[in-house]
Design an enzyme around this catalytic site. Structure first.
Site, mmCIF file in Angstrom:
data_model
loop_
_atom_site.group_PDB
_atom_site.id
_atom_site.type_symbol
_atom_site.label_atom_id
_atom_site.label_comp_id
_atom_site.label_asym_id
_atom_site.label_seq_id
_atom_site.Cartn_x
_atom_site.Cartn_y
_atom_site.Cartn_z
ATOM 1 N N GLN A 288 0.593 6.598 11.705
ATOM 2 C CA GLN A 288 0.757 7.128 10.357
ATOM 3 C C GLN A 288 2.223 7.480 10.091
ATOM 4 O O GLN A 288 2.890 8.095 10.904
ATOM 5 C CB GLN A 288 -0.095 8.376 10.155
ATOM 6 C CG GLN A 288 -0.019 8.928 8.749
ATOM 7 C CD GLN A 288 -0.912 10.146 8.574
ATOM 8 O OE1 GLN A 288 -1.440 10.677 9.522
ATOM 9 N NE2 GLN A 288 -1.061 10.568 7.335
ATOM 10 N N GLY A 289 2.709 7.078 8.922
ATOM 11 C CA GLY A 289 4.107 7.292 8.564
ATOM 12 C C GLY A 289 4.982 6.089 8.829
ATOM 13 O O GLY A 289 6.107 6.005 8.330
ATOM 14 N N ASP A 290 4.483 5.118 9.645
ATOM 15 C CA ASP A 290 5.247 3.899 9.940
ATOM 16 C C ASP A 290 4.946 2.772 8.954
ATOM 17 O O ASP A 290 5.638 1.746 8.970
ATOM 18 C CB ASP A 290 4.920 3.396 11.349
ATOM 19 C CG ASP A 290 5.422 4.327 12.430
ATOM 20 O OD1 ASP A 290 6.532 4.861 12.286
ATOM 21 O OD2 ASP A 290 4.699 4.522 13.432
ATOM 22 N N SER A 291 3.938 2.933 8.105
ATOM 23 C CA SER A 291 3.550 1.877 7.165
ATOM 24 C C SER A 291 4.758 1.336 6.404
ATOM 25 O O SER A 291 5.618 2.085 5.948
ATOM 26 C CB SER A 291 2.545 2.419 6.155
ATOM 27 O OG SER A 291 1.277 2.575 6.719
ATOM 28 N N HIS B 81 0.814 -1.214 0.000
ATOM 29 C CA HIS B 81 0.000 0.000 0.000
ATOM 30 C C HIS B 81 0.850 1.268 0.000
ATOM 31 O O HIS B 81 0.336 2.358 -0.259
ATOM 32 C CB HIS B 81 -1.028 -0.014 1.141
ATOM 33 C CG HIS B 81 -0.504 0.309 2.496
ATOM 34 N ND1 HIS B 81 -0.169 -0.654 3.424
ATOM 35 C CD2 HIS B 81 -0.272 1.503 3.102
ATOM 36 C CE1 HIS B 81 0.237 -0.074 4.544
ATOM 37 N NE2 HIS B 81 0.185 1.232 4.382
ATOM 38 N N ASP C 166 0.111 -7.651 1.432
ATOM 39 C CA ASP C 166 0.566 -6.264 1.533
ATOM 40 C C ASP C 166 2.096 -6.224 1.633
ATOM 41 O O ASP C 166 2.666 -5.922 2.686
ATOM 42 C CB ASP C 166 -0.086 -5.596 2.742
ATOM 43 C CG ASP C 166 0.123 -4.082 2.773
ATOM 44 O OD1 ASP C 166 0.540 -3.524 1.743
ATOM 45 O OD2 ASP C 166 -0.127 -3.475 3.831
#
Length: 252
Positions: free
Chosen positions: A206-209, A71, A117
């Site tokens: 958020q931002g760690d994906s 993603h 993913d």
């Protein structure tokens, strides 16, 4: 669904002026974490746009290969992504920034809640940093409930939290599949693994994906999705890399 894991793409559409204005909020980190040394975690990298907007994490698994979440790279061309390695303080000039020459995305990927993913990036140069080992596809003990795992990244400190410019890390236990099913009806034990505390308080955000879930010195998982950040009863959901490791190895 945990929007803070999936709305990074909105940042890619903002103008260069807006990137500059939003740089503080765009570089937020793990909830409940502590400062991590890049020298001790040389494999941790972050993905950015060519103009420096950081939107995901990743893991160096060979000197020119990075594993991240599908993603993070879906609908992107190689020229849209830069990989920054060896940089603990994102405002510094330390480390090496690499262009990407190829993006492989698992052919079955459609949505984080379906699975698959995982993505592999090929870099335009070979990096002098120590990669992280991949898991053994047959090692079921790697995903045993309550096994301690390390999460790392540059994501938010809370759902609407303030940012920090440094790499953070935290330790969370793996969660039993049955408990993950109770938290998320979309949970698929073949494709995913959960990690977190029953009462919350520590989590990716958020931002760690795409960043690493490290178990016993191996890349056991990739930050994928969830609901909220560090909320009680809602552990983080990670790609179970052992399921896909043979296919990943074929891309190295």
């Amino acid at each position: 669904m945990r929007p803070i894991r999936l709305l990074f793409a909105a940042g890619l559409a903002i103008s260069a002026v807006a990137v500059g204005l939003a740089s503080a909020s765009a570089t937020e980190q793990i909830v409940g974490g502590s400062r991590a040394s890049i020298a001790d975690h040389q494999y941790v990298v972050f993905l950015s746009t060519p103009d420096g907007f950081q939107f995901c994490g990743g893991t160096l698994v060979a000197d020119n290969k990075v594993v991240t979440a599908a993603h993070c790279t879906i609908r992107k061309a190689p020229g849209d992504v830069r990989v920054v390695a060896g940089r603990e303080d994102k405002t510094s000039a330390e480390g090496i920034t690499s262009a990407v020459t190829d993006i492989w995305i698992h052919p079955d990927y459609t949505d984080v809640r379906v699975g698959s993913d995982v993505s592999v990036l090929t870099l335009d140069q070979r990096l002098p940093y120590t990669p992280l080992g991949l898991p053994d596809a047959n090692d079921a003990t790697l995903y045993a409930a309550r096994t301690p795992a390390t999460i790392l990244g540059w994501g938010r400190t809370a759902v609407d939290g303030q940012s920090s410019q440094y790499l953070l890390k935290a330790s969370v236990p793996l969660v039993a599949d049955a408990d993950c099913v109770n938290s998320y009806s979309d949970y698929d034990a073949k494709a995913m693994v959960c990690a977190g505390l029953p009462d919350g308080g520590i989590d990716t955000c958020q931002g760690d994906s795409g960043g690493p879930l490290v178990v016993n010195g191996r890349l056991a998982g990739l930050t994928s999705w969830g609901v909220g950040c560090a909320a009680p009863g809602n552990p983080g959901v990670y790609t179970r890399l052992g399921t896909y490791v043979d296919l990943v190895r074929s891309r190295l």
